[in-house]
Design an enzyme around this catalytic site. Sequence first.
Site, short mmCIF file in Angstrom:
data_model
loop_
_atom_site.label_atom_id
_atom_site.label_comp_id
_atom_site.label_asym_id
_atom_site.label_seq_id
_atom_site.Cartn_x
_atom_site.Cartn_y
_atom_site.Cartn_z
N HIS A 1 1.87 2.31 0.65
CA HIS A 1 0.71 3.25 1.54
C HIS A 1 1.18 3.99 1.40
CE1 HIS A 1 -3.43 3.28 2.44
NE2 HIS A 1 -3.24 4.62 3.94
N PHE A 2 1.85 4.12 2.47
CA PHE A 2 2.71 5.34 2.11
C PHE A 2 3.93 6.26 1.72
CE2 PHE A 2 0.08 5.73 6.19
CZ PHE A 2 -0.63 6.27 6.72
#
Length: 292
Positions: free
Chosen positions: A267-268
């Site tokens: 996600h990051f």
Amino acid sequence: MSTHRVHHRTVTVRGLEVYYREAGPSDAPVLLLLHGFPSSSHMFRDLIPLLADRYRVIAPDHIGFGRSATPGPAEFSYTFAELAAMTDEFTQRLGLERYALYIQDYGAPIGLRLALAHPGRVTAIVTQNGNAYEEGLGEEAWAPVLALIEKRTPETEAPVREIYTPDGIKWQYLHGVPDPSLVSPDAYEHDAALLARPGQSEIQLDLISDYGANFALYPSFHEYFRATRVPLLAVWGGHDEIFVPAGALAFQRDLPEAEVHLLPAGHFALETHADRIAALMRDFLGRHLPTG
């Protein structure tokens, strides 16, 4: 003075202090970086210096996040419409007449609201796990949130509160990362410390409860894409279980020329692939942004 130096500044919007990071030449094309949950402009700490030689890079903390003001829900309405309005006023305070958007997670509905309000101001969009399509919603990750959106009760709040715990925050950074040792603990510990402040739980519950308002705008976002043909680059953590790869590929339905790159990240994605994302951005923006 080197344009790579990052300035840490504040500006007052509606009586609230908005913190932001800024680097790059004052007369260069503007990149407006809009962070997601549970982070802040801290998520752009590695990316900003990689772009600041060519662009004026500005990354604010949303109200309720990071080093910006965190008024209680009785003093500020924590909705995506209000955060977008604050961001709009922030850009006006800084005199930003045209800018490219970098949108991630919560930054996507905020930034796309700006694009709907001022389509002529947005020169390009870079979306990094910043969703605008229903097929981008990871089924397991979104199940408790959708239940909360449907009906907010202590029972539906309980599983969502787990997202805000140190373990829940850590999971968002590490899931889908082939080599978790590449993710600095400083990132998720920084977010966890800020979310542990008094009042944060209610602030974040109010905001995530409002996420359904973003779904209602998806058709308008899609129409904006088709009408403007805005240049769009999707640099997506392909292992993300929150906003899944189908959400990245969906942009090509309304923007056939959108450029999509699925990276071996979660996600990051900036935590492990800032160099790669910066290189893709420099190539993409170099072809699409006016340079003076």
